[in-house]
Design a protein around this motif. Structure first.
Motif, PDB file in Angstrom:
ATOM      1  N   SER A   4      44.694  91.810  20.798  1.00  0.00           N
ATOM      2  CA  SER A   4      44.260  92.362  19.510  1.00  0.00           C
ATOM      3  C   SER A   4      43.738  91.268  18.590  1.00  0.00           C
ATOM      4  O   SER A   4      42.693  91.435  17.939  1.00  0.00           O
ATOM      5  CB  SER A   4      45.422  93.094  18.827  1.00  0.00           C
ATOM      6  N   ILE A   5      44.464  90.159  18.518  1.00  0.00           N
ATOM      7  CA  ILE A   5      44.061  89.044  17.656  1.00  0.00           C
ATOM      8  C   ILE A   5      42.710  88.483  18.086  1.00  0.00           C
ATOM      9  O   ILE A   5      41.828  88.210  17.269  1.00  0.00           O
ATOM     10  CB  ILE A   5      45.131  87.928  17.680  1.00  0.00           C
ATOM     11  N   ALA A  12      40.767 100.026  20.087  1.00  0.00           N
ATOM     12  CA  ALA A  12      41.820 100.719  20.832  1.00  0.00           C
ATOM     13  C   ALA A  12      43.022  99.810  21.040  1.00  0.00           C
ATOM     14  O   ALA A  12      44.179 100.253  20.966  1.00  0.00           O
ATOM     15  CB  ALA A  12      41.278 101.194  22.180  1.00  0.00           C
ATOM     16  N   LYS A  13      42.757  98.528  21.292  1.00  0.00           N
ATOM     17  CA  LYS A  13      43.853  97.593  21.546  1.00  0.00           C
ATOM     18  C   LYS A  13      44.749  97.439  20.324  1.00  0.00           C
ATOM     19  O   LYS A  13      45.981  97.359  20.449  1.00  0.00           O
ATOM     20  CB  LYS A  13      43.276  96.237  21.968  1.00  0.00           C
ATOM     21  N   ILE A  40      50.704  87.028  27.991  1.00  0.00           N
ATOM     22  CA  ILE A  40      49.887  86.432  26.932  1.00  0.00           C
ATOM     23  C   ILE A  40      48.702  85.677  27.547  1.00  0.00           C
ATOM     24  O   ILE A  40      47.560  85.796  27.094  1.00  0.00           O
ATOM     25  CB  ILE A  40      50.738  85.492  26.049  1.00  0.00           C
ATOM     26  N   LEU A  41      48.975  84.923  28.616  1.00  0.00           N
ATOM     27  CA  LEU A  41      47.907  84.186  29.300  1.00  0.00           C
ATOM     28  C   LEU A  41      46.884  85.155  29.897  1.00  0.00           C
ATOM     29  O   LEU A  41      45.666  84.951  29.773  1.00  0.00           O
ATOM     30  CB  LEU A  41      48.500  83.302  30.405  1.00  0.00           C
ATOM     31  N   GLY A  42      47.378  86.206  30.556  1.00  0.00           N
ATOM     32  CA  GLY A  42      46.482  87.192  31.149  1.00  0.00           C
ATOM     33  C   GLY A  42      45.628  87.886  30.106  1.00  0.00           C
ATOM     34  O   GLY A  42      44.434  88.124  30.315  1.00  0.00           O
ATOM     35  N   ALA A  43      46.248  88.197  28.968  1.00  0.00           N
ATOM     36  CA  ALA A  43      45.518  88.874  27.890  1.00  0.00           C
ATOM     37  C   ALA A  43      44.427  87.978  27.309  1.00  0.00           C
ATOM     38  O   ALA A  43      43.327  88.445  26.988  1.00  0.00           O
ATOM     39  CB  ALA A  43      46.493  89.305  26.790  1.00  0.00           C
ATOM     40  N   ARG A  44      44.716  86.700  27.168  1.00  0.00           N
ATOM     41  CA  ARG A  44      43.718  85.763  26.631  1.00  0.00           C
ATOM     42  C   ARG A  44      42.497  85.678  27.551  1.00  0.00           C
ATOM     43  O   ARG A  44      41.350  85.740  27.101  1.00  0.00           O
ATOM     44  CB  ARG A  44      44.330  84.369  26.445  1.00  0.00           C
ATOM     45  N   ILE A  45      42.756  85.554  28.856  1.00  0.00           N
ATOM     46  CA  ILE A  45      41.657  85.444  29.813  1.00  0.00           C
ATOM     47  C   ILE A  45      40.878  86.757  29.896  1.00  0.00           C
ATOM     48  O   ILE A  45      39.643  86.774  29.905  1.00  0.00           O
ATOM     49  CB  ILE A  45      42.208  85.046  31.203  1.00  0.00           C
ATOM     50  N   GLY A  46      41.603  87.881  29.955  1.00  0.00           N
ATOM     51  CA  GLY A  46      40.955  89.190  30.048  1.00  0.00           C
ATOM     52  C   GLY A  46      40.089  89.494  28.843  1.00  0.00           C
ATOM     53  O   GLY A  46      38.958  89.998  28.977  1.00  0.00           O
TER      54      GLY A  46
END
Length: 251
Positions: A59-60, A178-179, A212-218
């Motif tokens: 989201s951020i 949406a996120k 958190i790592l996965g979300a940043r890359i995605g």
């Protein structure tokens, strides 16, 4: 114990990466917790803890990249919160057999319609807010906040599809908005699970770090590759939710 944590961290990383792009990460992370032998209530609670960390990160990133419209969300967020609280508190009053069938039909429609529509979500055709689309956004936010509070499968897909339909966003902007809404309903449910002591923090904390790592890359992939990347993953995850739900109904 170490192998269990490593397995869950890997599954969490992949779930968050996919979820930050097009939703549906719970299809990967919840079964992983169950497969690792975590009891069902703790699987849901611990997954909510770790996935909320991932959705917050995503989201951020979307917000700082200008893909979140807070002029719309300031109306929608309060109703998402109210819906999620009511959803959690009324879960035991709902006939989930009927609900399961209804959601299966809807999520199949979303996936199939998106597959056959070549133009949907490929361009941002947003033309501003008005009384009608804000009212529709409030209804969408409340309904899906309520739904996510007590059930959940496909929430991200429904939000993305709903925002594209109402505001004519492209997939990138729809995913960003949406996120944020999904994060609000997630953290509301997380608080309820925490109050009821259904979170295994020994597992949840390391998995949260990898999510958190996965979300940043995605999120970075989604922002860089745009709708051409998000649309096929969105369709895949929508149909994946439907297949999993159908399998659960038949077994």
């Amino acid at each position: 114990m170490l192998m269990k944590i490593l397995f869950l961290c890997g599954a969490g990383f992949l779930a968050a990466l996919v979820d930050s792009i097009a939703g549906g990460g719970g299809l990967i992370s919840v079964p992983a917790y169950l497969l690792a032998g975590v009891p069902p209530y703790y699987s849901l609670g611990t997954n909510k803890f770790s996935s909320t960390a991932g959705s917050f990160t995503s989201s951020i990133k979307f917000a700082t990249s200008g893909k979140v419209d807070f002029k719309i969300l300031k109306f929608a967020i309060p109703f998402t919160l109210i819906g999620a609280v009511l959803g959690v508190n009324t879960v035991l009053m709902i006939d989930q057999t009927f609900l399961y069938t209804l959601v299966l039909i809807l999520v199949l429609f979303v996936g199939i319609y998106s597959f056959f529509s070549k133009s949907i979500g490929m361009e941002d055709k947003f033309q501003g807010i008005n009384a009608k689309n804000i009212a529709l956004a409030i209804i969408l936010a409340f309904a899906l906040g309520f739904y996510d509070g007590f059930f959940g499968p496909g929430t991200g897909s429904f939000l993305i599809f709903g925002l594209i339909s109402i505001f004519h966003f492209d997939f990138v902007k729809a995913s960003g908005n949406a996120k944020v809404l999904n994060f609000v309903s997630n953290i509301t449910a997380l608080i309820m699970f925490a109050i009821n002591h259904k979170i295994d923090y020994a597992l949840g904390i390391p998995v949260a770090i990898f999510m958190i790592l996965g979300a940043r890359i995605g999120t970075k992939l989604a922002l860089n590759k745009g709708a051409k990347l998000i649309k096929p993953i969105f369709i895949t995850m929508s149909l994946g939710v439907a297949i999993k739900m159908l399998y659960s109904m038949l077994t």
